[in-house]
Write a protein that holds these residues in place. Structure first.
Motif, mmCIF file in Angstrom:
data_model
loop_
_atom_site.group_PDB
_atom_site.id
_atom_site.type_symbol
_atom_site.label_atom_id
_atom_site.label_comp_id
_atom_site.label_asym_id
_atom_site.label_seq_id
_atom_site.Cartn_x
_atom_site.Cartn_y
_atom_site.Cartn_z
ATOM 1 N N VAL A 139 0.815 -1.314 0.024
ATOM 2 C CA VAL A 139 0.023 -0.046 0.181
ATOM 3 C C VAL A 139 0.853 1.023 0.039
ATOM 4 O O VAL A 139 1.765 1.428 0.933
ATOM 5 C CB VAL A 139 -0.897 -0.001 1.228
ATOM 6 C CG1 VAL A 139 -1.827 1.255 1.213
ATOM 7 C CG2 VAL A 139 -1.780 -1.201 1.326
ATOM 8 N N GLU A 189 -6.943 5.461 3.237
ATOM 9 C CA GLU A 189 -5.858 4.800 3.670
ATOM 10 C C GLU A 189 -6.611 3.368 4.388
ATOM 11 O O GLU A 189 -6.040 2.330 4.134
ATOM 12 C CB GLU A 189 -5.098 5.319 4.816
ATOM 13 C CG GLU A 189 -4.254 6.405 4.351
ATOM 14 C CD GLU A 189 -4.923 7.837 4.112
ATOM 15 O OE1 GLU A 189 -6.006 7.870 4.601
ATOM 16 O OE2 GLU A 189 -4.328 8.426 3.174
ATOM 17 N N ALA A 220 -7.737 1.311 1.233
ATOM 18 C CA ALA A 220 -6.393 0.715 0.639
ATOM 19 C C ALA A 220 -6.194 -0.608 1.454
ATOM 20 O O ALA A 220 -5.662 -1.514 1.063
ATOM 21 C CB ALA A 220 -5.253 1.848 0.385
ATOM 22 N N THR A 221 -6.025 -0.517 3.067
ATOM 23 C CA THR A 221 -5.665 -1.339 3.765
ATOM 24 C C THR A 221 -6.377 -2.651 3.403
ATOM 25 O O THR A 221 -6.094 -3.773 3.552
ATOM 26 C CB THR A 221 -5.480 -0.711 5.053
ATOM 27 O OG1 THR A 221 -4.587 0.323 5.292
ATOM 28 C CG2 THR A 221 -4.920 -2.043 6.103
ATOM 29 N N ALA A 232 -6.005 -4.390 0.207
ATOM 30 C CA ALA A 232 -4.722 -5.199 0.391
ATOM 31 C C ALA A 232 -4.979 -6.413 1.126
ATOM 32 O O ALA A 232 -4.631 -7.475 0.444
ATOM 33 C CB ALA A 232 -3.511 -4.182 1.004
ATOM 34 N N VAL A 239 -1.481 -1.389 -3.953
ATOM 35 C CA VAL A 239 -2.485 -0.518 -3.898
ATOM 36 C C VAL A 239 -2.148 0.667 -3.660
ATOM 37 O O VAL A 239 -1.348 1.101 -2.530
ATOM 38 C CB VAL A 239 -3.134 -1.266 -2.633
ATOM 39 C CG1 VAL A 239 -4.525 -0.470 -2.549
ATOM 40 C CG2 VAL A 239 -3.352 -2.932 -2.987
ATOM 41 N N THR A 240 -2.735 1.639 -4.309
ATOM 42 C CA THR A 240 -2.428 3.071 -4.195
ATOM 43 C C THR A 240 -3.658 3.808 -3.662
ATOM 44 O O THR A 240 -4.652 3.597 -4.101
ATOM 45 C CB THR A 240 -1.801 3.831 -5.372
ATOM 46 O OG1 THR A 240 -2.813 3.663 -6.471
ATOM 47 C CG2 THR A 240 -0.425 2.974 -5.995
ATOM 48 N N THR A 241 -3.462 4.964 -2.865
ATOM 49 C CA THR A 241 -4.421 5.838 -2.638
ATOM 50 C C THR A 241 -4.382 7.332 -3.437
ATOM 51 O O THR A 241 -3.119 7.576 -3.683
ATOM 52 C CB THR A 241 -4.662 6.329 -1.050
ATOM 53 O OG1 THR A 241 -3.218 6.830 -0.802
ATOM 54 C CG2 THR A 241 -4.760 5.142 -0.379
ATOM 55 N N VAL A 257 -8.969 4.480 -4.681
ATOM 56 C CA VAL A 257 -8.194 3.589 -4.395
ATOM 57 C C VAL A 257 -7.775 2.741 -5.731
ATOM 58 O O VAL A 257 -8.738 2.323 -6.253
ATOM 59 C CB VAL A 257 -8.307 2.325 -3.452
ATOM 60 C CG1 VAL A 257 -7.286 1.424 -3.163
ATOM 61 C CG2 VAL A 257 -8.528 3.235 -2.005
ATOM 62 N N VAL A 277 -5.719 -0.432 -7.881
ATOM 63 C CA VAL A 277 -4.886 -1.663 -7.571
ATOM 64 C C VAL A 277 -3.984 -2.100 -8.810
ATOM 65 O O VAL A 277 -4.715 -2.132 -9.935
ATOM 66 C CB VAL A 277 -5.684 -2.938 -7.306
ATOM 67 C CG1 VAL A 277 -4.809 -4.265 -7.239
ATOM 68 C CG2 VAL A 277 -6.489 -2.774 -6.110
#
Length: 190
Positions: free
Chosen positions: A43, A93, A96-97, A100, A123-125, A132, A134
């Motif tokens: 992430v 966040e 995203a977590t 993931a 995985v980006t925010t 988000v 992926v």
């Protein structure tokens, strides 16, 4: 032993060696998958994902691989996603977590495209677009084991090789043992 029986013996010997190499390859591949097969999504923010140094540090990849990853993420920013997936979360966040973790545990709630096996998952925010992303990344494999046959002047040879990057080495064998070698360099890839 006449000439025909010798050819059959040599062919059977070569076939046994090839089957042995294939069997050994399967065993080694199974051990590799058991040890390294679990994918751990990384992430990071969109800005980090386009910075090669940050990708290298967070995704634990080589400098060359980090440049490839960050360049591909930058290029894909203008393309539409393959699949859209919605998740309820208080912050980006946290979303995203959760995404993931869902990828890591192969949750049935995530789309198959996000659960697909790859070399790296990032995985980006994106705070600007409040989303988000992926990224599923398949890296070029630098090491390759090869096996095959070479046929020269009515004689067949078992060929076993190893490739590291652009260099490739082959060893040629027949019923009498090692008969020669070949070294090659890849001039162009596409």
């Amino acid at each position: 032993m006449d000439k025909w029986e010798m050819k059959v013996y040599n062919a059977v010997s070569v076939l046994v060696v090839i089957v042995g190499i294939i069997g050994l390859s399967w065993v080694l591949y199974g051990l590799y998958e058991e040890h390294f097969g679990k994918e751990k999504p990384v992430v990071m923010t969109q800005e980090e994902a386009t910075d090669a140094k940050a990708v290298e540090r967070k995704a634990a990849v080589s400098p060359a691989e980090s440049r490839i990853i960050s360049r591909e993420i930058e290029r894909s920013a203008d393309t539409s996603p393959v699949v859209t997936y919605y998740v309820q979360a208080p912050t980006l966040e946290k979303a995203a977590t959760e995404t993931a973790k869902a990828i890591e545990t192969q949750s049935p709630a995530i789309p198959p495209a996000a659960a697909k096996k790859s070399d790296r998952t990032i995985v980006t925010t994106d705070d600007k677009l409040n989303k988000v992303d992926v990224y599923k990344i398949s890296l070029r494999k630098a090491h390759k084991l090869k096996a095959g046959m070479t046929y020269i002047n009515d004689k067949s040879y078992l060929s076993a090789g190893y490739q590291a990057g652009r260099w490739e080495g082959l060893a040629h064998f027949d019923g009498n043992g090692f008969q020669g070698a070949t070294v090659m360099y890849t001039l162009k890839e596409w």
